[in-house]
Design a protein around this motif. Sequence first.
Motif, PDB file in Angstrom:
ATOM      1  N   CYS A1180       0.767  -1.020  -0.087  1.00  0.00           N
ATOM      2  CA  CYS A1180       0.017   0.009   0.124  1.00  0.00           C
ATOM      3  C   CYS A1180       0.762   1.373   0.025  1.00  0.00           C
ATOM      4  CB  CYS A1180      -1.013  -0.078   1.059  1.00  0.00           C
ATOM      5  SG  CYS A1180      -0.269  -0.144   2.957  1.00  0.00           S
ATOM      6  N   ARG A1181       2.078   0.963  -0.411  1.00  0.00           N
ATOM      7  CA  ARG A1181       2.919   2.372  -0.490  1.00  0.00           C
ATOM      8  C   ARG A1181       3.733   2.236  -1.719  1.00  0.00           C
ATOM      9  NH1 ARG A1181       4.360   6.373   3.358  1.00  0.00           N
ATOM     10  NH2 ARG A1181       6.437   7.093   2.860  1.00  0.00           N
ATOM     11  N   SER A1182       4.938   2.503  -1.762  1.00  0.00           N
ATOM     12  CA  SER A1182       5.943   2.569  -2.948  1.00  0.00           C
ATOM     13  C   SER A1182       6.338   1.000  -3.265  1.00  0.00           C
ATOM     14  CB  SER A1182       7.238   3.197  -2.480  1.00  0.00           C
ATOM     15  OG  SER A1182       8.148   3.065  -3.542  1.00  0.00           O
ATOM     16  N   ASP A1185      10.909   1.165  -3.878  1.00  0.00           N
ATOM     17  CA  ASP A1185      12.033   1.184  -2.776  1.00  0.00           C
ATOM     18  C   ASP A1185      11.644   0.096  -2.043  1.00  0.00           C
ATOM     19  OD1 ASP A1185      14.233   2.536  -1.970  1.00  0.00           O
ATOM     20  OD2 ASP A1185      13.234   4.563  -1.850  1.00  0.00           O
ATOM     21  N   PRO A1186      12.943  -0.642  -1.690  1.00  0.00           N
ATOM     22  CA  PRO A1186      12.671  -1.854  -0.981  1.00  0.00           C
ATOM     23  C   PRO A1186      12.252  -1.480   0.681  1.00  0.00           C
ATOM     24  CG  PRO A1186      14.836  -2.053  -1.927  1.00  0.00           C
ATOM     25  CD  PRO A1186      14.111  -0.570  -2.288  1.00  0.00           C
ATOM     26  N   PHE A1187      12.650  -0.582   1.170  1.00  0.00           N
ATOM     27  CA  PHE A1187      12.397  -0.116   2.737  1.00  0.00           C
ATOM     28  C   PHE A1187      11.334   0.918   2.628  1.00  0.00           C
ATOM     29  CE2 PHE A1187      15.475  -2.570   5.573  1.00  0.00           C
ATOM     30  CZ  PHE A1187      15.544  -3.493   4.733  1.00  0.00           C
ATOM     31  N   ASP A1188      10.876   1.368   1.450  1.00  0.00           N
ATOM     32  CA  ASP A1188       9.754   2.020   1.612  1.00  0.00           C
ATOM     33  C   ASP A1188       8.290   1.379   1.420  1.00  0.00           C
ATOM     34  OD1 ASP A1188       8.740   4.715   1.839  1.00  0.00           O
ATOM     35  OD2 ASP A1188       8.856   5.425  -0.155  1.00  0.00           O
ATOM     36  N   GLN A1189       8.245  -0.035   1.838  1.00  0.00           N
ATOM     37  CA  GLN A1189       6.940  -0.533   1.423  1.00  0.00           C
ATOM     38  C   GLN A1189       5.997  -0.500   2.809  1.00  0.00           C
ATOM     39  OE1 GLN A1189       7.423  -4.287  -0.740  1.00  0.00           O
ATOM     40  NE2 GLN A1189       9.284  -4.190   0.298  1.00  0.00           N
ATOM     41  N   ASP A1190       4.913  -0.279   2.652  1.00  0.00           N
ATOM     42  CA  ASP A1190       3.832  -0.588   3.857  1.00  0.00           C
ATOM     43  C   ASP A1190       2.763  -1.479   3.096  1.00  0.00           C
ATOM     44  OD1 ASP A1190       4.872   1.046   5.798  1.00  0.00           O
ATOM     45  OD2 ASP A1190       3.794   2.453   5.315  1.00  0.00           O
ATOM     46  N   PHE A1191       2.323  -2.250   4.063  1.00  0.00           N
ATOM     47  CA  PHE A1191       1.349  -3.440   3.767  1.00  0.00           C
ATOM     48  C   PHE A1191       0.115  -3.539   4.355  1.00  0.00           C
ATOM     49  CE2 PHE A1191       5.860  -4.813   4.092  1.00  0.00           C
ATOM     50  CZ  PHE A1191       6.165  -5.024   2.913  1.00  0.00           C
ATOM     51  N   THR A1192      -0.778  -4.091   3.807  1.00  0.00           N
ATOM     52  CA  THR A1192      -2.112  -4.307   4.325  1.00  0.00           C
ATOM     53  C   THR A1192      -2.073  -6.089   4.384  1.00  0.00           C
ATOM     54  OG1 THR A1192      -3.315  -2.580   3.342  1.00  0.00           O
ATOM     55  CG2 THR A1192      -4.771  -4.005   4.118  1.00  0.00           C
ATOM     56  N   ALA A1212       5.509  -9.387   7.611  1.00  0.00           N
ATOM     57  CA  ALA A1212       6.355  -8.240   6.738  1.00  0.00           C
ATOM     58  C   ALA A1212       7.902  -8.437   6.868  1.00  0.00           C
ATOM     59  CB  ALA A1212       6.297  -7.064   7.917  1.00  0.00           C
ATOM     60  N   PHE A1216      10.397  -8.324   3.775  1.00  0.00           N
ATOM     61  CA  PHE A1216      11.878  -7.427   3.595  1.00  0.00           C
ATOM     62  C   PHE A1216      12.870  -8.398   3.367  1.00  0.00           C
ATOM     63  CE2 PHE A1216       9.278  -4.100   6.116  1.00  0.00           C
ATOM     64  CZ  PHE A1216       9.313  -3.213   5.083  1.00  0.00           C
TER      65      PHE A1216
ATOM     66  N   ARG B  90       4.593   6.581   7.987  1.00  0.00           N
ATOM     67  CA  ARG B  90       4.619   5.014   7.869  1.00  0.00           C
ATOM     68  C   ARG B  90       3.837   4.223   8.861  1.00  0.00           C
ATOM     69  NH1 ARG B  90       9.150   3.374   4.820  1.00  0.00           N
ATOM     70  NH2 ARG B  90       7.961   1.360   4.904  1.00  0.00           N
ATOM     71  N   GLN B  91       3.478   3.261   8.421  1.00  0.00           N
ATOM     72  CA  GLN B  91       3.105   1.825   9.703  1.00  0.00           C
ATOM     73  C   GLN B  91       3.988   1.711  10.635  1.00  0.00           C
ATOM     74  OE1 GLN B  91       2.029  -1.283   7.190  1.00  0.00           O
ATOM     75  NE2 GLN B  91       0.068  -0.763   6.754  1.00  0.00           N
ATOM     76  N   SER B 133      18.885   2.186   1.317  1.00  0.00           N
ATOM     77  CA  SER B 133      17.716   1.438   1.557  1.00  0.00           C
ATOM     78  C   SER B 133      17.855  -0.124   2.045  1.00  0.00           C
ATOM     79  CB  SER B 133      16.832   1.396   0.166  1.00  0.00           C
ATOM     80  OG  SER B 133      15.714   0.687   0.513  1.00  0.00           O
TER      81      SER B 133
END
Lengths: 1278, 161
Positions: A1180-1182, A1185-1192, A1212, A1216, B90-91, B133
Amino acid sequence: MQGVKFLTVSDLLHYGHSHTGSSTPGPPLISDQTPQPPPAPSTSNPNRELEPLPQLDYPAILVGTLRLPTLTLKCTLWKCLQFSDDSVTVCCDIVGFDPRAIGKKINVLTWNFIISDHLSGGFLEIVKWDLSDSSHGLSRCSSLVVDSFPLVSNLIECVPKTSNAKSYRIHGIIEAVSPVSIIPCSVEESSSNQSINLRGFQVRIMTCECKLCRYEESVRVLFEATDSHSFTAPVFVYFCGPAWCWHPVLTKLIGNVVTISGLKKKLILMGKQEPFLMLVTADNTILHLPRLLKKRKVVCGSHEGTVKNVYMQGMVVELDEEVWLLLTNQSLMPSHGLRIGAVISIRNAHFVVPQFSWAKFIILGACVNTSIIVKSFSPLKTRCLIVSQSQSQLGNFIEALGFSTRLWVLLLVSCFQKTFSGILSRKELLGSSHNEGLVQMFARSHLHSSVFRARHGVLMEFIKHESCCTATEPYPGNLKLVVPISSFIHHCEIFGIKALLPSDNILPVSCVGNYYQRSKRKVFRSEDLGIILVGLLKISPSSGRLQLVDMTDSIDVVIPDLPSFWDHNSIFEVIDYFLIVEGMHESDLPELSSDDSSLPRSIFQPQGFPSARKSNLKIFVYFHLRNATCRNRPIYPPIASEDELNDTKSGKFHLIYITRRVRPTCHSMKLERSVFAEAIVMPWYLFLAGKDGSTHQDKVLIDCTVGNHADHSSSKRQKIDCASTLSGTCFKDNFCRCGDQSCLRTSFSHEIPCSATIQGVNNFIFTSSGTLYRIKADAKIKVCKGRAKKFFLAFISECDLKYQLLQIGGVYLMKHHKEGPLCNIKNVSLKVVTVPITPGTYLRRLSFSSEDLTTDKSLHNSLCNEVFTKDQVLAVASGSSISDIHLHVSSSLTGLFESDIKELRNGQNVSDANLGRFSLSLGMNTRMNANLEDNSGLLGHSHIFPARKFTSLCGDIIAVHSFDQGSSDMCSSRADYGDHGQYGFCDRTKNFCIHVSVANQTVKIFGFVNQYLFPTGFGPGINATFHQILDLRPGVPSTLMLTSESSIVINSIRAVDETHISDGNLKRFRCRVVAVYVLVLEKSNRNCVDLNSNMQSRPLSVDIPLACFILDDGSCSWCCWANAERAATLLRLKEYQLSGCEASGYKRRLVGVQNTTRASTMHHLERILEKHDRITVKSCRSVFDPFDQDFTVTAGSGRALIGLDDDFDLVASVIFNACINTSWTVVTEVMDSNAVNLLKEHLDDMQMPMPCMENLWAREVLSVNHATEAREMLQNNL
Amino acid sequence: MAAQAQQPSLLNIHLKLLGFTLRSITPFPNCPSVFNLNGKQISRVEVLGVVTSRDHKPGRFLRFTIDDGTGSITCVLWLNHLTSSFFATRQPATLRVISDLSKSFADDLRLGKVARVRGRVSIFRGDLQVTVSDVVIETDPNAETLHRLDCISLARRCYFG
């Protein structure tokens, strides 16, 4: 020898059973050779368990005399060695043969005795023996002792006298021995000429021309000087007269050095050939042999193998290691001991490697030079080989062919015998000594004349070996195999299953929140299979489907150009076809073993191979009837259904337009009750004069049929018809008898002359002139007494085919009969009028063209124009191109006709659908069911359907799945779509969902219907029109339902493999995972029992039905879809260390977990899936970018996992962790539009957009070897 | 004139660049997060080299340099995910995992180790740096060779082609 019983031949015959006996207790010795294991029954013949020969339960010795063959013994070969006691003689064969045993009493220490009625009681196989008289014992063998055997010891036959001619001696190696042949000859006696049959055989001996051999040295000297000889000069010796009985001895001596003295020279004249000098045996001919026989030479063209099976009365012998021995040469009669399990040695055979596409094996072709010796007798209880000599045209035909072609014909014989047993007599199939049978005609039509070679007789072929050589055999690679349908199905199952596996690399289909396994289709072209199908076209009484049938089995077929009638007794040969296999990966897919020659084996086996047909593997064949050839015409003249033809060729016809088909509910496998079709009578009449009608045979048929195919009967019929047909004036007279032309003019709005091309039986084409009349709505005159505008055609069960062939939207001709049901409706005011369709009622599909009629081939040409396009779409229902009667009219009419049809459709309230936000009008038409309600009283189920809309829809089928095989039950889905029980579906129905792509949108059609509603060929990858589907929620798309009234018409079938992935366009690149866009994890049904087993090889204990990774190789990024193992690899679930999990502290929060290995990660995933059944992770985000991810993260129950859950942390961490890797080598395929649609559907369900990147499907994921990759880059100059 | 085929955007791709190439890129005016490489817009890179210096501020950041033999690049690995307002959108749960991972990266980034770093390019006090990153410590020396070859090949085919 105490306790050992002495037996005689009589005792063996009295015993009455095939057995093995031995002088010593214990298992019998098989031979002096290494005992061969019996062939595995599973590979040789699955239907037969081969038993070993039963053993005599006491030690025994058989005593008798070994003799040369005589003509007095009952034996088909006349060349067997014989074993006799004082009273009885039987055929025998012996291993470890020594010529000195001939005529001597021997003790047989181990033997097999095979009972056979065809022989004089049985056949004795002497395995171990010694001489009874010890003074003649063989123990004193020495190479220096030379034994001499006079060949003519007792005169059996009268021999041409050789007077005092000079005698010759030869010393050499026996290279080849011809079969025994009989030459009729006349002998000049002093008193009169006497005609006798001279029996004899030839031997080719490679002789030496050294000094020793040229001069009259003693025989012993010759044998002693082994090193001074050079055996290079071929000499032919004719063993004739009484010497013929030495044939088995000479055969066994092939490869040995012998000396023969007392030979005479004869000048032989054979046909128009040059005279040939040959040595001939005489009264004083002596065979000299060293006591210790020593093979000097390995004869070229020799092979040794174990007999796996014997087919076709010994003409085909299957040996181990994929070698097939052909023994079609009738003069070559192998030993009776050539039984299954025996080890045989074949000398001087032709080795042929046929280039057949359908099998890979070696053929050993036997000719007159070939000798076969049993090296080791079979320990199995199998029958003796009994070869009977019979002259037939077919036999001679086969002998004139090269070896690989010969095998092809033998397979054809075997196939036809199976396929048409009971349909055609043996004589019709195989022919007789004077007439050709179907097999020979069929084979001849497939063989070029150049493959036949002239025969020269045994003598000539033996001398001129090259004349029987197959070196000049034409390339037979184009010979396709004709197989019984049972063998074909068995082959397809193996072929198909192999092609369908592994099938875990298939995108699952998501439906109502669940994932379902999809079936996979594979399409094979006939040229790749190399198989020809032969059979009759029938309607299956059980399924009601059109099938190609023979006596062994039947297979569903799709024939786009199937006319309404054809000769049901015609045998069709289908060369060009497509085979479509559809199956679903299931763990219980039959394990079918096959090797390179399983197909020919299955044809030769009397019972064939049992089919492992499974309901999860659908097989059908697609072909055009115009490409099929009718094969039995010379035997059975065409039985053109005269009634049908007469009904069609002339007369008056109504034009009716089919609006829908109605099938009552609970349609069982067999059509037990009537089915209906709604039709509208058009204001048109067709009158066919039949006057100038002429009969034509289809060119294809003429080209392909054999024999005299002139169809006098049809010409005759034509004549009668012409005489009896009505003229145009007569037709008008029927309308109005007032004779006033103005009356007619006012009744008809159009009167258009036309020409009709009529499709007859088996591709026969007829033409007829005619007139089309369009009657005005207010016409005063009436053609019929009473006629309804709209009516129902009621098909009784015998007319199921007519119903099935009926196409909605098609125009059909129905003949006008004054008293017929259509023309004589008593009460036209009735709401519901039914017209029964009986076997005597004929419906003919009509098509139009506005071309000028120049030739009468236009109908066929219009059909032939449908060639397979490059994108391989197989047309099935292609509108007007397929018809029984094609009318050629002026172009002005076609527009008028179409406008009439449009008007009729409008009269039926046909309108475009408006289905909410989706624009589906492109392929979808909706009709209010008001009319149905009016009429359905007739059908007795007006209560069934509520006031909903019926719709028709056309689109590409993406997927078909059953709710019963999904990942969860149907409860939720059932709840969504209400209680379908109210619609009266019976228990036999199955829950289906069909995903159809219509105008770039996916529509789901649910069905609680019997699967027999689906026509043959229905499945993913086809374009189909669904008629009469119920719109459950008008205004909301994707809620359509198949009902028992629905009908499905397949428009086309995609011939490319239906894997939802493009046609093998593989991409391979080295990349890294940047992000995970979607991940679905499911509880696996597999139990992993051994946690300590190898991590890499252990099956996943978590199912990954779908995952979407964003991959990046430094130049581009892709959306890479994967499932199962490939997804697990990219997620690094297969690695030991889960750094993400460790780093997240997840481990620390779990009490008792000592080390975080893959096993424990999987354990945790298993645990949370145990709890939630399924976990869906959505980015639900980028995604860049590997560490710019958010999740549902959503659980199976629909509950969202939040950050406080440990489970969320683990999921999560897994994601990652997937991004913290080096590189993968990923092999992908570009996904086609169908697949992208399917994915879009998945994402729509998840309310996620499709990423704007190229979509790829992961086929393989491999770890990168840096050194190798770097080296390759350097070698390829970067 | 034939229309030139449109090159795919490199903006969201992690370009594999050698140190000296990376040092040559310049930010686009008014858009400091987007850099110009041969006229192409780029923002993310992947570099690989030996860790030659490290400046660790626990709970705040790890600044380190990696040298690939052609140039040294300053990288910054943030360790303040749980405290900085920068990550407020961020979450929290994801941040917790990222924070733990970043700490483990910091532990792994020892002097002399060969590190593969992906991140965004930025300018800090006039100097170019990579905001990290993710980090992978490479143990196979061939990885370094392959990375160099990749950088050259991609530069020829894609970045400067």
